[in-house]
Design an enzyme around this catalytic site. Structure first.
Site: not given
Lengths: 110, 822
Positions: B92, B176-177, B357, B394-395
């Protein structure tokens, strides 16, 4: 046609074990680059995404191969046979091709 | 159709690109740097210039070098100078530049008029937003994400908490977290990991707790792979509900029943107590034991502070978690529990736990985070290189923006809390607000916010206007029909969406604001290891697209023009007043927005907050020079700035007192001690039954980042993984009479979705379990998921709910009703 750029991470050879690069080199679908340490770059050409997945799985199984990283993927947009469709299989009848995705269809290189 | 010669040219070019990318990655693995090819064969490269930026995608925080030419991004290279990735990128990351160039970029504001989206000018758009908010400030909510840059999130947070005097802002890190946050707060009294990525290079044992690092954080996983390749012994344990690419490199793979992780962690605690695995000196000097108190009433959970317990009481509490009992609860063989207990017991090993997650999207998310911190503290596997409990995000700026800037409904910048009077006072001082301006009551967390937005106003749906920036709740909200799609029938609700591409969220938008993305604007992110990163704008956004922070600032100023005094401080000055040499710069006007570096102005205001909780940030210009700095960043006697890698450890953390060894200086119990919690295993809120006999787990795939709005517009990634699917175990597929490629219907009590089956793909669930990725806008699995959430973090559980799986277009067959094995 699917062209993938991979990094094959090699373990030090065990006694009596063949050099994994030798078996990779004999496969006409592979073009090997120059190993950098334990890391062997290679380019793999396959007919479709499923074949690519199968081949990567086979590479992983070669004695002496520790891991395979994917660095590059290119699937020929004009070749319907190479479209994955479902996760790793060919596109099935009636399934929209990738180019039908309303937004991605209009993507071009800058 | 291409001609033959073009085909040859294209093939040659693509092969050359593939080899160059692979060689660059191989070189990066080996600690060397190579440039990547141009993305476009027509670019000459003659006038290429290179600039640093963090990757736009996940929370790893890789740095890329961005090659620009003629006003466009044309090349990407891993940044050799970056500690995080040392020149390596994942698939990615190598394609990140193409995320800018999907042809359906939003380029002009669009207003819904009579069912159609009509182009309007920016002045009208800003005016509409300002008037809508001003008409009912209490009914307005901002909803952002961990993709907000730090200055963007700071501007939005100040807009709401100082400007409107409400706390009606939340962000998708709630999905998410948030459970990692409550885990850190419960254990250490302050958020974010004590350790860093350097632990990956130093550990002897890496335990993946429901964490498919090979596909979700591949660059971090490569650090383990490299160590193996160099002949180092690193034991990798994969605790997972389905086999993944991570399992392939693991020494031990333990497939556990959904929700079984709490039993496993308690089983390890049991063995540490029983078999002499407690690091008594560490525990006696630095830890207290804790458990939840009684419930105040049937509906209200006990508070998060808990009540003290003795070591003896703790030992008694974990007594039932024998390896055999844990095997029953989790499905992991007792021998596996013993093996992990032994690894934690050994002092000669360094043990690093990793999660993402799998732990956080969990109705017991806070509990499992706490238990795993607890077994690291119990065994003394803490605070030394390689001994760490590491939560991954995740971000790209879930930590930097949501957690540190505090763009959640209960937080203020710098880890301060709205419910704390002293913290509100600090914020009022920093923002020069009248005393009492900041509301003490938290706003609505994400799920509650959208529930209320999707409830008629007359029936208690008191959120009437939502402004979404840089996220896609139309695809990510659990139980989408209830929590997002009902809005379409509610005429008095107004949805504003700032985004770069059409998304599932935009389908229901009333006003669309086109945004600049990534290197089309200045920015700062904060990654999973407390590393704050900076980049400059490199290319112009397309059409009329503009920075999210500018949009917020422009609306704020328009509200001042409309007479809304809340957007002024107690001296009567606009909250975003910006000046140079004593002269105001009209940053609310787009043509003047880049007359000054607004990011620098906002960041240097924000960083004053960072000192209250020892999350010290350096001045903006220090980040311009660095490939990120990990906080606390403290100034040295020579004026230089030093980052901190291991918090709470005397050898590295400047805030630990001399001779203390370790000091948890934000201790919940205010005695410099961390808390070791006992939290029992409990049954999940929804379990498979005769009608819905399968467990559903949702997640991500290597090729796509989250909802795919960017990666699906990168042709290579989209073609590699064009559509969602459902993974089935072969036994279940046989029983259902389906094979790969056949369509099935996945149905829950909330909704259903048709998906093609994959058997024996890269992920393999256990019998009785299915997995569906959530990247596909056309196949939204969150129509099916459960919106139950953790009572403390308010984070929903996307990892398990009960579903049926039936052959498409067939009535529910007897075989589908039969409970699956396992």
């Amino acid at each position: 046609m699917v062209i993938s750029g991979l990094v094959v991470v090699l373990r030090g050879p065990s006694p009596g074990e063949a050099n994994p690069a030798d078996s990779l080199r004999t496969d006409p679908r592979m073009t090997l680059g120059h190993a950098i340490g334990a890391n062997l770059p290679l380019v793999m050409e396959t007919e479709d995404a499923r074949s690519a997945q199968v081949l990567v799985d086979e590479v992983r199984e070669i004695p002496g191969v520790l891991h395979v990283d994917v660095a590059f993927i290119e699937i020929d947009p004009d070749d319907a046979a190479s479209q994955p469709g479902s996760a790793f299989g060919r596109r099935r009848a009636g399934e929209r091709p990738a180019s039908d995705f309303p937004s991605a269809a209009t993507c071009t290189f800058p | 159709m291409l001609t033959t010669s073009q085909t040859v040219d294209r093939r040659t070019f693509v092969k050359r690109s593939a080899m160059a990318a692979a060689t660059a990655a191989a070189a990066a693995h080996a600690g060397r740097s190579l440039a990547l090819p141009l993305l476009d064969p027509n670019q000459s490269g003659a006038s290429l210039s290179w600039h640093k930026a963090p990757c736009r995608f996940c929370g790893t925080g890789c740095h890329v070098m961005v090659g620009t030419e003629n006003g466009k991004v044309v090349a990407i290279q891993g940044d050799q100078k970056a500690d995080v990735n040392k020149g390596l990128l994942c698939v990615k990351g190598y394609h990140v530049g193409l995320a800018l160039y999907g042809k359906d970029r939003l380029k002009t504001p669009l207003l819904r008029k009579g069912g159609a989206m009509v182009p309007i000018g920016w002045d009208e758009a800003i005016d509409i937003v300002a008037k809508r908010i001003q008409a009912n400030p209490a009914g307005f909510s901002f909803y952002g994400s961990g993709q907000w840059t730090i200055p963007e999130g700071y501007a939005a947070n100040k807009f709401v908490k100082a400007g409107l005097g409400t706390n009606m802002i939340d962000a998708n890190p709630r999905l998410c977290m948030a459970s990692a946050v409550t885990g850190f707060l419960s254990t250490f009294g302050v958020d974010e990991p004590p350790g860093v990525y350097d632990d990956i290079d130093a550990c002897d044992v890496a335990i993946m707790w429901g964490n498919n690092m090979a596909e979700m954080h591949p660059v971090l996983f490569s650090r383990l792979v490299d160590r193996r390749a160099q002949g180092e012994k690193v034991t990798i344990i994969d605790l997972t509900t389905r086999r993944t690419r991570t399992s392939e490199l693991a020494d031990h793979v333990y497939l556990f029943k959904p929700h079984g992780d709490l039993a496993i962690a308690n089983g390890i605690a049991h063995l540490l107590v029983k078999e002499g695995g407690i690091d008594r000196e560490f525990v006696e000097r630095h830890c207290n034991f804790r458990q939840l108190g009684p419930k105040p009433d049937e509906k209200t959970p006990p508070d998060m502070l808990g009540v003290p317990m003795s070591f003896e009481e703790f030992a008694k509490a974990v007594e039932p978690y024998t390896p055999e009992r844990v095997e029953e609860l989790s499905g992991v063989p007792a021998a596996g529990i013993r093996l992990m207990g032994e690894l934690f017991r050994r002092r000669d090993l360094r043990v690093n736990s990793f999660w993402c997650m799998g732990f956080n999207q969990h109705t017991r998310g806070t509990a499992i985070n706490c238990i795993v911190h607890g077994i690291h503290l119990l065994s003394g596997h803490f605070g030394k290189p390689g001994d760490a409990a590491t939560s991954l995000t995740g971000q790209p700026s879930a930590c930097g923006t949501a957690r540190e800037v505090g763009t959640l409904c209960h937080l203020l910048p710098g880890g301060l809390a709205v419910a704390n009077p002293e913290h509100r006072k600090h914020a009022e001082e920093h923002w020069n607000l009248a005393e009492g301006r900041i509301a003490a009551k938290p706003g609505y967390h994400a799920v509650e916010l959208f529930k209320r937005f999707n409830t008629p106003t007359a029936e208690g749906g008191d959120v009437t206007t939502v402004w979404v920036q840089v996220t896609n709740p139309g695809q990510t909200m659990p139980n989408l029909e209830r929590n997002f799609l009902r809005k379409k029938d509610l005429a008095d609700k107004f949805l504003i969406v700032s985004d770069v591409y059409p998304t599932a969220t935009i389908e229901l938008a009333d006003l669309i604001l086109p945004s600049a993305m990534w290197v089309e604007k200045n920015g700062m992110y904060g990654n999973s290891e407390r590393r704050t990163q900076q980049w400059f704008k490199l290319v112009e956004p397309p059409g009329e697209a503009r920075d999210d922070a500018w949009q917020t600032i422009a609306v704020s100023h328009r509200m001042v023009e409309l007479g809304f005094d809340g957007m002024k401080d107690k001296s009567g000055r606009w909250l975003f007043h910006t000046e140079r040499d004593g002269k105001e710069i009209p940053i609310w006007q787009w043509e003047h927005y880049y007359d000054i570096n607004v990011d620098e102005r906002l960041f240097d205001e924000y960083r004053l907050f960072s000192r209250h909780k020892h999350k010290d940030l350096a001045p903006y210009q220090e980040y311009v020079r660095a490939r990120g700095l990990r906080w606390p960043v403290t100034q040295q006697s020579d004026g230089s700035w030093r980052e901190t890698r291991w918090r709470f450890s005397e050898f590295d953390d400047p805030y630990v007192g001399k001779g203390k060894g370790f000091q948890f200086y934000h201790s919940v119990t205010k005695d410099d001690r961390a808390l070791i919690w006992f939290r029992p295993w409990e049954a999940p809120p929804e379990v498979p039954d005769a009608e819905f006999p399968f467990w559903l787990c949702t997640g991500r795939v290597l090729e796509h980042w989250h909802t795919g709005t960017m990666t699906r517009r990168i042709p290579q990634l989209h073609r590699a993984m064009p559509a969602a699917y459902v993974e089935l175990h072969r036994d279940d597929a046989d029983r259902l009479g389906v094979r790969s490629g056949d369509d099935v219907t996945v149905r829950s009590r909330r909704g259903s979705l048709d998906l093609p089956v994959v058997v024996g793909g890269r992920g393999n669930p256990k019998p009785g379990e299915v997995f569906v990725p959530f990247f596909d806008e056309g196949k939204r699995i969150n129509l099916v998921t459960l919106d139950a959430y953790d009572p403390y973090s308010k984070q929903p559980d996307y990892k398990k709910c009960a579903v049926s799986v039936t052959r498409k277009a067939a009535t529910l067959s007897a075989c589908a009703r039969r409970p699956p094995r396992g």
